[in-house]
Design a protein around this motif. Structure first.
Motif, PDB file in Angstrom:
ATOM      1  N   ILE A   1      -0.886   3.041  -3.845  1.00 41.01           N
ATOM      2  CA  ILE A   1       0.089   2.350  -3.224  1.00 41.01           C
ATOM      3  C   ILE A   1       1.244   3.460  -2.866  1.00 41.01           C
ATOM      4  CG2 ILE A   1       1.846   0.597  -3.322  1.00 41.01           C
ATOM      5  CD1 ILE A   1      -0.013  -1.286  -4.898  1.00 41.01           C
TER       6      ILE A   1
ATOM      7  N   ALA B   1      -0.970   0.205   8.250  1.00 36.49           N
ATOM      8  CA  ALA B   1       0.460  -0.012   8.475  1.00 36.49           C
ATOM      9  C   ALA B   1       0.962   1.392   8.799  1.00 36.49           C
ATOM     10  CB  ALA B   1       0.947  -0.757   7.317  1.00 36.49           C
ATOM     11  N   ALA B   2       0.510   2.353   8.137  1.00 40.52           N
ATOM     12  CA  ALA B   2       1.141   3.512   8.116  1.00 40.52           C
ATOM     13  C   ALA B   2       0.663   4.278   9.598  1.00 40.52           C
ATOM     14  CB  ALA B   2       0.547   4.507   7.030  1.00 40.52           C
TER      15      ALA B   2
ATOM     16  N   MET C   1       3.100   6.564   5.097  1.00 40.26           N
ATOM     17  CA  MET C   1       3.857   5.852   6.084  1.00 40.26           C
ATOM     18  C   MET C   1       5.361   6.603   6.323  1.00 40.26           C
ATOM     19  SD  MET C   1       5.321   1.651   5.828  1.00 40.26           S
ATOM     20  CE  MET C   1       3.476   1.170   6.042  1.00 40.26           C
TER      21      MET C   1
ATOM     22  N   CYS D   1       0.105   5.788  -0.315  1.00 38.24           N
ATOM     23  CA  CYS D   1       0.011   5.386   1.163  1.00 38.24           C
ATOM     24  C   CYS D   1       1.564   5.217   1.755  1.00 38.24           C
ATOM     25  CB  CYS D   1      -0.617   3.835   1.313  1.00 38.24           C
ATOM     26  SG  CYS D   1      -2.528   3.863   0.725  1.00 38.24           S
ATOM     27  N   PHE D   2       2.460   4.993   0.972  1.00 38.67           N
ATOM     28  CA  PHE D   2       3.865   4.686   1.459  1.00 38.67           C
ATOM     29  C   PHE D   2       4.270   6.347   1.564  1.00 38.67           C
ATOM     30  CE2 PHE D   2       3.810   0.402   0.102  1.00 38.67           C
ATOM     31  CZ  PHE D   2       4.592  -0.196   1.182  1.00 38.67           C
TER      32      PHE D   2
ATOM     33  N   MET E   1       9.566   2.162  -2.494  1.00 37.29           N
ATOM     34  CA  MET E   1       7.929   1.749  -2.717  1.00 37.29           C
ATOM     35  C   MET E   1       7.357   2.877  -3.553  1.00 37.29           C
ATOM     36  SD  MET E   1       7.226  -1.274  -2.334  1.00 37.29           S
ATOM     37  CE  MET E   1       5.634  -1.479  -2.722  1.00 37.29           C
TER      38      MET E   1
ATOM     39  N   CYS F   1      10.202   2.760   1.967  1.00 38.72           N
ATOM     40  CA  CYS F   1       9.015   3.734   1.500  1.00 38.72           C
ATOM     41  C   CYS F   1       9.461   4.526   0.421  1.00 38.72           C
ATOM     42  CB  CYS F   1       8.847   4.728   2.865  1.00 38.72           C
ATOM     43  SG  CYS F   1       7.720   3.934   4.135  1.00 38.72           S
TER      44      CYS F   1
ATOM     45  N   SER G   1      -5.069  -1.801   3.826  1.00 39.49           N
ATOM     46  CA  SER G   1      -4.091  -2.227   4.849  1.00 39.49           C
ATOM     47  C   SER G   1      -2.888  -1.508   4.861  1.00 39.49           C
ATOM     48  CB  SER G   1      -3.488  -3.778   4.102  1.00 39.49           C
ATOM     49  OG  SER G   1      -4.801  -4.327   3.934  1.00 39.49           O
ATOM     50  N   LEU G   2      -2.546  -0.654   3.911  1.00 38.39           N
ATOM     51  CA  LEU G   2      -1.543   0.149   3.880  1.00 38.39           C
ATOM     52  C   LEU G   2      -1.561   1.149   4.957  1.00 38.39           C
ATOM     53  CD1 LEU G   2      -0.050  -0.008   0.083  1.00 38.39           C
ATOM     54  CD2 LEU G   2       0.883  -1.199   2.242  1.00 38.39           C
TER      55      LEU G   2
ATOM     56  N   VAL H   1      -5.966  -3.173  -0.537  1.00 35.16           N
ATOM     57  CA  VAL H   1      -4.537  -2.991  -0.334  1.00 35.16           C
ATOM     58  C   VAL H   1      -4.301  -1.344   0.006  1.00 35.16           C
ATOM     59  CG1 VAL H   1      -2.708  -2.195  -2.054  1.00 35.16           C
ATOM     60  CG2 VAL H   1      -4.242  -4.350  -2.335  1.00 35.16           C
ATOM     61  N   PRO H   2      -4.852  -0.295  -0.355  1.00 31.97           N
ATOM     62  CA  PRO H   2      -4.932   0.798   0.562  1.00 31.97           C
ATOM     63  C   PRO H   2      -5.343   0.866   1.923  1.00 31.97           C
ATOM     64  CG  PRO H   2      -6.472   1.214  -1.197  1.00 31.97           C
ATOM     65  CD  PRO H   2      -6.011  -0.332  -1.497  1.00 31.97           C
TER      66      PRO H   2
END
Length: 171
Positions: free
Chosen positions: A138, A63-64, A145, A141-142, A106, A103, A59-60, A56-57
């Motif tokens: 999560i 994406a960031a 992003m 990571c946002f 989240m 963001c 992937s995030l 999960v982190p």
């Protein structure tokens, strides 16, 4: 503008190092799990839990990093492709605003969930680790992003106002 981009380049470098470590851990654990299946009486039942919680982190953060490039994340290029470059820049800023709203939501709800998991002392089933440690990655990571979206928006605003940079011609 250049100083801000240099700082964000450093942030991206750190993110890439973290992603490399996460990917290495996921790869080693998964390989170990496959090899352990051929060894009698040895089972790595924790691998699925660990790999999912690290993916999960990973992937995030990926994406960031993509959020700092034009076309890196899903965008409305079907509509913006017909606009002049300056219009495309302003549409990018608008899309960044929507992305920042997402963001913020989240971060807010992810942090509340992580703190709730830690306060309730929820543990993973196999590893018996606090779920909150994984859940709080999560919103972190946002945050990254959001920083990259702000960077991308700032670059687009800068060049929409100042004009496009001159292309360097090679001799």
């Amino acid at each position: 503008m250049k100083t801000f981009q240099k700082i964000m380049d450093g942030v991206t470098f750190v993110e890439k190092i973290i992603m490399t470590i996460l990917l290495a851990v996921i790869s080693v654990v998964t390989l170990g799990s496959v090899i352990s299946r051929f060894t009698p009486m040895v089972s790595w039942s924790f691998t699925e839990e660990l790999v999912i919680n690290l993916f999960v982190p990973l992937s995030l953060l990926g994406a960031a990093i993509c959020a700092r490039e034009e076309g890196g994340l899903i965008s409305m290029s079907l509509f913006t492709g017909f606009l002049p470059r300056k219009g495309q820049r302003w549409m990018n800023v608008l899309m960044c605003a929507f992305g920042l709203f997402f963001c913020v939501m989240m971060i807010k709800y992810g942090w509340a969930k992580g703190m709730s998991d830690i306060a309730m002392n929820k543990l993973t089933y196999v590893l018996r680790m606090k779920i909150g440690w994984f859940t709080t990655t999560i919103p972190i990571c946002f945050v990254m992003m959001a920083l990259h979206l702000v960077e991308f928006a700032a670059v687009n605003i800068y060049y929409a106002i100042k004009g496009e940079p001159e292309e360097e011609v090679e001799a």
